[in-house]
Design an enzyme around this catalytic site. Sequence first.
Site, mmCIF file in Angstrom:
data_model
loop_
_atom_site.group_PDB
_atom_site.id
_atom_site.type_symbol
_atom_site.label_atom_id
_atom_site.label_comp_id
_atom_site.label_asym_id
_atom_site.label_seq_id
_atom_site.Cartn_x
_atom_site.Cartn_y
_atom_site.Cartn_z
ATOM 1 N N SER A 147 38.658 47.533 45.973
ATOM 2 C CA SER A 147 38.446 46.889 44.673
ATOM 3 C C SER A 147 36.890 47.090 44.632
ATOM 4 O O SER A 147 36.117 47.219 45.530
ATOM 5 C CB SER A 147 38.767 45.762 44.239
ATOM 6 O OG SER A 147 38.247 45.220 43.060
ATOM 7 N N TYR A 186 40.151 36.408 46.077
ATOM 8 C CA TYR A 186 40.407 37.841 46.132
ATOM 9 C C TYR A 186 39.026 38.754 46.567
ATOM 10 O O TYR A 186 39.388 39.462 47.246
ATOM 11 C CB TYR A 186 40.663 38.418 44.551
ATOM 12 C CG TYR A 186 41.210 39.595 44.399
ATOM 13 C CD1 TYR A 186 42.354 39.924 44.675
ATOM 14 C CD2 TYR A 186 40.079 40.599 43.982
ATOM 15 C CE1 TYR A 186 43.062 41.341 44.453
ATOM 16 C CE2 TYR A 186 40.483 42.042 43.843
ATOM 17 C CZ TYR A 186 41.841 42.198 44.020
ATOM 18 O OH TYR A 186 42.685 43.631 43.752
#
Length: 275
Positions: free
Chosen positions: A133, A146
Site C-alpha cells: 500500500s 495497518y
Amino acid sequence: MRKSILITGCSSGIGRDAAEGLNRRGWRVFASCRKERDCAALRDAGFESPLIDYADPESIRTGLAEVLEATGGTLDALFNNGAYALPGAVEDLPREGLAELFETNVFGVHDLTRLVIPVMRGQGHGRIVNCSSVLGLVPAPWRGAYVASKYAMEGLTDTLRLEMRDTPIKVILIEPGPVTSKIRVNSIPHFERWIDWRGSARAEQYETRLLKRLYDKRGPDRFELLPEAVTEKLWRALEDPSPRARYFVTTPTYVFGTLRHIVPTSWMDWILAKG
C-alpha cells in the site's frame, strides 16, 4: 498449459477483480477466500476457490494442498492480497487487536509464502507478488495498525527479494493508493471490537474526524481508482520478462513514493498530518 496463480482475499475488491482479469487473460486462477460462503459464490461463478484464512495456519496448508493437487504439484504465481484494517489512534490500540491484525496481514502471508517457495524452487520458476500500500511507504493518522503491518510486509518482501536473487523466483511488491474496495466498511467491526474511543483522550477528534469517515456515506476519495488499475499492474508484474521490484498504483503512491526520499521528515509530517 495455462499458467496457474493463487490469489488470496478474492471475496471482493482487488482480489476479485484480479481473479476475473487474469482469468480473461488465460490464467488458471485459484481464487481463495477466508469464508466458505464466499468460496462457494466464486465456485458458482466458475472459479476454483480453496478456503484460505491467513489467521488459520491449517487452512493455509490445506488450501495450498488443494491447489497443488489440482495442478499436479506446480504453481506459477502467488498474489498475497488478503488484509484488513483496524482504524484508531495508536495510543488506543490494544496489543491484542494489533496482534490479531498481524496474524492476517503479516504472519499468514509469511506462512503461505514459505510453503510456496519450495514448490517454485523445485519447478525452476515462480513469481511471488505481495500487495502492499502507499501506507507501506508513508504513515497516516488513525491507521497505525495497518501502516505497521504494511511496513512489515515491505521489509519482509524486500529482504526476500534479495535472498531470492540466486534462484529463479521473482519477488515483487504492488503498492496501491486509494482503490475502490470494502476495506473501510470491513474495518468497522474491528474498530468497534477493539477501540474504546469514548474513553480516549482523543474522543472529540474521533467524533469530528474518524467516525465521519467510517460511518458516513460518501463518494470516492480523491484520486481513487477502480480495482482494474491494480489488476493491470499485477499482470505486468507476472508477465514482464524482468519485473520491477515495485509497481505503484494511483497518483498518491507515485507522489509519496518520491517525496519520502527528497523531503525532510518535518515537512512530510506536516503534509501527512493534513490527511
